[in-house]
Scaffold this motif. Structure first.
Motif, PDB file in Angstrom:
ATOM      1  N   UNK A  30       0.833  -1.209   0.000  1.00  0.00           N
ATOM      2  CA  UNK A  30       0.000   0.000   0.000  1.00  0.00           C
ATOM      3  C   UNK A  30       0.861   1.250   0.000  1.00  0.00           C
ATOM      4  N   UNK A  31       1.820   1.314   0.895  1.00  0.00           N
ATOM      5  CA  UNK A  31       2.679   2.506   0.981  1.00  0.00           C
ATOM      6  C   UNK A  31       3.494   2.683  -0.289  1.00  0.00           C
ATOM      7  N   UNK A  32       3.933   1.581  -0.866  1.00  0.00           N
ATOM      8  CA  UNK A  32       4.705   1.649  -2.099  1.00  0.00           C
ATOM      9  C   UNK A  32       3.854   2.208  -3.244  1.00  0.00           C
ATOM     10  N   UNK A  33       2.638   1.697  -3.385  1.00  0.00           N
ATOM     11  CA  UNK A  33       1.751   2.157  -4.454  1.00  0.00           C
ATOM     12  C   UNK A  33       1.379   3.627  -4.268  1.00  0.00           C
ATOM     13  N   UNK A  34       1.075   4.008  -3.035  1.00  0.00           N
ATOM     14  CA  UNK A  34       0.718   5.409  -2.770  1.00  0.00           C
ATOM     15  C   UNK A  34       1.915   6.316  -3.023  1.00  0.00           C
ATOM     16  N   UNK A  35       3.097   5.843  -2.694  1.00  0.00           N
ATOM     17  CA  UNK A  35       4.312   6.628  -2.951  1.00  0.00           C
ATOM     18  C   UNK A  35       4.536   6.842  -4.443  1.00  0.00           C
ATOM     19  N   UNK A  36       4.295   5.806  -5.244  1.00  0.00           N
ATOM     20  CA  UNK A  36       4.438   5.947  -6.696  1.00  0.00           C
ATOM     21  C   UNK A  36       3.490   7.013  -7.232  1.00  0.00           C
ATOM     22  N   UNK A  41       2.554  12.752  -9.085  1.00  0.00           N
ATOM     23  CA  UNK A  41       1.824  14.019  -8.945  1.00  0.00           C
ATOM     24  C   UNK A  41       2.785  15.147  -8.593  1.00  0.00           C
ATOM     25  N   UNK A  42       3.671  14.908  -7.636  1.00  0.00           N
ATOM     26  CA  UNK A  42       4.602  15.945  -7.198  1.00  0.00           C
ATOM     27  C   UNK A  42       5.623  16.277  -8.279  1.00  0.00           C
ATOM     28  N   UNK A  43       6.068  15.274  -9.005  1.00  0.00           N
ATOM     29  CA  UNK A  43       7.074  15.485 -10.045  1.00  0.00           C
ATOM     30  C   UNK A  43       6.499  16.319 -11.182  1.00  0.00           C
ATOM     31  N   UNK A  44       5.238  16.091 -11.520  1.00  0.00           N
ATOM     32  CA  UNK A  44       4.610  16.846 -12.603  1.00  0.00           C
ATOM     33  C   UNK A  44       4.363  18.299 -12.199  1.00  0.00           C
ATOM     34  N   UNK A  56      -5.994  11.486 -10.822  1.00  0.00           N
ATOM     35  CA  UNK A  56      -4.964  10.891  -9.966  1.00  0.00           C
ATOM     36  C   UNK A  56      -5.335  10.996  -8.486  1.00  0.00           C
ATOM     37  N   UNK A  57      -5.939  12.118  -8.096  1.00  0.00           N
ATOM     38  CA  UNK A  57      -6.391  12.258  -6.705  1.00  0.00           C
ATOM     39  C   UNK A  57      -7.502  11.247  -6.414  1.00  0.00           C
ATOM     40  N   UNK A  58      -8.370  11.014  -7.382  1.00  0.00           N
ATOM     41  CA  UNK A  58      -9.432  10.011  -7.212  1.00  0.00           C
ATOM     42  C   UNK A  58      -8.829   8.607  -7.140  1.00  0.00           C
ATOM     43  N   UNK A  59      -7.718   8.402  -7.842  1.00  0.00           N
ATOM     44  CA  UNK A  59      -7.054   7.094  -7.805  1.00  0.00           C
ATOM     45  C   UNK A  59      -6.523   6.799  -6.410  1.00  0.00           C
ATOM     46  N   UNK A  60      -6.181   7.835  -5.646  1.00  0.00           N
ATOM     47  CA  UNK A  60      -5.734   7.622  -4.265  1.00  0.00           C
ATOM     48  C   UNK A  60      -6.850   6.985  -3.444  1.00  0.00           C
ATOM     49  N   UNK A  61      -8.076   7.491  -3.611  1.00  0.00           N
ATOM     50  CA  UNK A  61      -9.212   6.910  -2.885  1.00  0.00           C
ATOM     51  C   UNK A  61      -9.480   5.484  -3.340  1.00  0.00           C
ATOM     52  N   UNK A  62      -9.360   5.235  -4.642  1.00  0.00           N
ATOM     53  CA  UNK A  62      -9.547   3.881  -5.160  1.00  0.00           C
ATOM     54  C   UNK A  62      -8.489   2.936  -4.589  1.00  0.00           C
ATOM     55  N   UNK A  63      -7.267   3.425  -4.480  1.00  0.00           N
ATOM     56  CA  UNK A  63      -6.172   2.625  -3.940  1.00  0.00           C
ATOM     57  C   UNK A  63      -6.441   2.272  -2.473  1.00  0.00           C
TER      58      UNK A  63
END
Length: 80
Positions: A30-36, A41-44, A56-63
């Motif tokens: 979980x932490x690895x996927x959220x970190x990716x 997001x931060x790099x862009x 991408x923010x919605x993908x966080x909730x899905x994750x």
């Protein structure tokens, strides 16, 4: 190209699969996927279009849902 998809659930599923399949991670999948996701997001930064940021923010909730974690509450808007 997974981060460019319009479907937050597909993004989350792909990240979950990648994190679980990886043998190089040091923390939980979980932490690895959220970190990716956060790294992308931060790099862009400001170059990321608002529509894609929203996906991408919605993908966080899905994750969080895929890993059985509680969803985050939306922060209150600050009044000036």
């Amino acid at each position: 190209g997974i981060m460019a998809k319009d479907d937050p659930a597909a993004i989350a599923r792909s990240l979950k699969h990648s994190a679980e399949a990886s043998h190089r991670r040091k923390s939980s999948p979980f932490r690895s996927a959220m970190s990716m996701l956060n790294f992308y997001i931060n790099r862009a930064g400001k170059q990321l279009p608002a529509r894609q940021r929203h996906h991408l923010e919605a993908a966080k909730d899905e994750l969080r849902a895929l890993f059985g974690r509680p969803r985050r509450r939306k922060p209150r808007r600050q009044r000036h």
